[in-house]
Design a protein around this motif. Structure first.
Motif, PDB file in Angstrom:
ATOM      1  N   ALA A 128       0.845  -1.188   0.000  1.00  0.00           N
ATOM      2  CA  ALA A 128       0.000   0.000   0.000  1.00  0.00           C
ATOM      3  C   ALA A 128       0.882   1.239   0.000  1.00  0.00           C
ATOM      4  N   LEU A 129       0.325   2.347  -0.458  1.00  0.00           N
ATOM      5  CA  LEU A 129       1.061   3.600  -0.535  1.00  0.00           C
ATOM      6  C   LEU A 129       0.519   4.574   0.490  1.00  0.00           C
ATOM      7  N   ASN A 130       1.423   5.188   1.240  1.00  0.00           N
ATOM      8  CA  ASN A 130       1.017   6.192   2.224  1.00  0.00           C
ATOM      9  C   ASN A 130       1.847   7.457   2.016  1.00  0.00           C
ATOM     10  N   GLY A 131       1.246   8.414   1.336  1.00  0.00           N
ATOM     11  CA  GLY A 131       1.915   9.680   1.082  1.00  0.00           C
ATOM     12  C   GLY A 131       2.949   9.642  -0.019  1.00  0.00           C
ATOM     13  N   VAL A 132       3.014   8.547  -0.774  1.00  0.00           N
ATOM     14  CA  VAL A 132       4.011   8.407  -1.830  1.00  0.00           C
ATOM     15  C   VAL A 132       3.355   7.849  -3.088  1.00  0.00           C
ATOM     16  N   VAL A 133       4.085   7.951  -4.175  1.00  0.00           N
ATOM     17  CA  VAL A 133       3.756   7.242  -5.414  1.00  0.00           C
ATOM     18  C   VAL A 133       4.879   6.257  -5.675  1.00  0.00           C
ATOM     19  N   ALA A 134       4.565   5.152  -6.327  1.00  0.00           N
ATOM     20  CA  ALA A 134       5.568   4.123  -6.581  1.00  0.00           C
ATOM     21  C   ALA A 134       5.238   3.405  -7.876  1.00  0.00           C
TER      22      ALA A 134
END
Length: 235
Positions: A35-41
């Motif tokens: 999951a992403l929290n405050g980021v892009v990946a």
């Protein structure tokens, strides 16, 4: 290389005996369940290696106000493992993004024992542009690797309350190069190895010895981060 292989084999044998199992993630794409929290990946490539590229989300960047606005915050890719004690190893490359503010350091590292609601976690991260390979001068040359605990023990408070610098250290690194970061975590102690060299030992992690939680691939302001070859060995 042989010592690293022997160490991994020994840890795997220990985990088999104790019932805890090592997990590996190539990070050539976003792992299943992450999951992403405050980021892009997204899948990317750096210096000829396939890797997971991670940067702050546009929403977080817009909300930030200078370095203090979102430094040492829960900005990471959540890797879905339940981790308390053991080792975490990952290859990282941090470099400055095209619009990085002045005085940022290509921050990249590992968050661990992260709470499900992201309201608390601990972290070790690198400041590659402070690495000794860049000859940054004092005090930056002793500030290439940092421990902090969210939310109450960020780097600025740790520096203020503990001016002896016990929660950070120098390292022989630079931005734009691949670095092997390994954490050995046991209760309230974490030992941080950079390219197999012990660079920082923290004996009194601020959130206590019994916490568990997920692992995060952490980046901060102005950073274009790459992660590859993550190995997690609980014990």
């Amino acid at each position: 290389m042989l010592s690293t292989l022997f160490r991994r084999a020994a840890l795997l044998a220990l985990c088999t005996v104790t019932g805890a199992y090592a997990q590996s993630f190539a990070l050539d794409a976003l792992p299943a369940g992450a999951a992403l929290n405050g980021v892009v990946a997204a899948a990317g490539e750096a210096d000829g290696r396939k890797a997971l590229r991670v940067a702050l989300s546009d929403q977080v960047v817009r909300a930030g106000v200078g370095l203090g606005g979102y430094g040492d915050e829960p900005t990471y890719v959540v890797i879905p493992v339940d981790f308390g004690n053991g080792s975490i190893e990952v290859d990282v490359m941090g470099r400055l993004g095209p619009q990085a503010p002045r005085d940022v350091r290509a921050f990249i590292g590992i968050a661990f024992r992260t709470a499900a609601d992201h309201k608390s976690f601990e972290s070790i991260y690198l400041r590659p542009t402070n690495g000794r390979k860049r000859e940054p001068g004092r005090p930056r040359n002793v500030r290439a690797i940092q421990y902090f605990a969210y939310p109450d023990w960020k780097f600025d408070r740790l520096r203020r309350d503990f001016p002896d610098g016990r929660y950070e250290a120098g390292a022989d690194i630079a931005d734009g190069e691949w670095i092997r970061l390994r954490l050995e975590i046991d209760g309230s102690m974490v030992r941080a190895f950079v390219n197999d060299k012990l660079e920082l030992t923290v004996n009194d992690m601020r959130l206590g010895p019994a916490r568990r939680g997920a692992i995060g691939l952490f980046v901060d302001i102005g950073t274009e981060g790459y992660f590859a070859n993550l190995n997690v060995t609980p014990r």
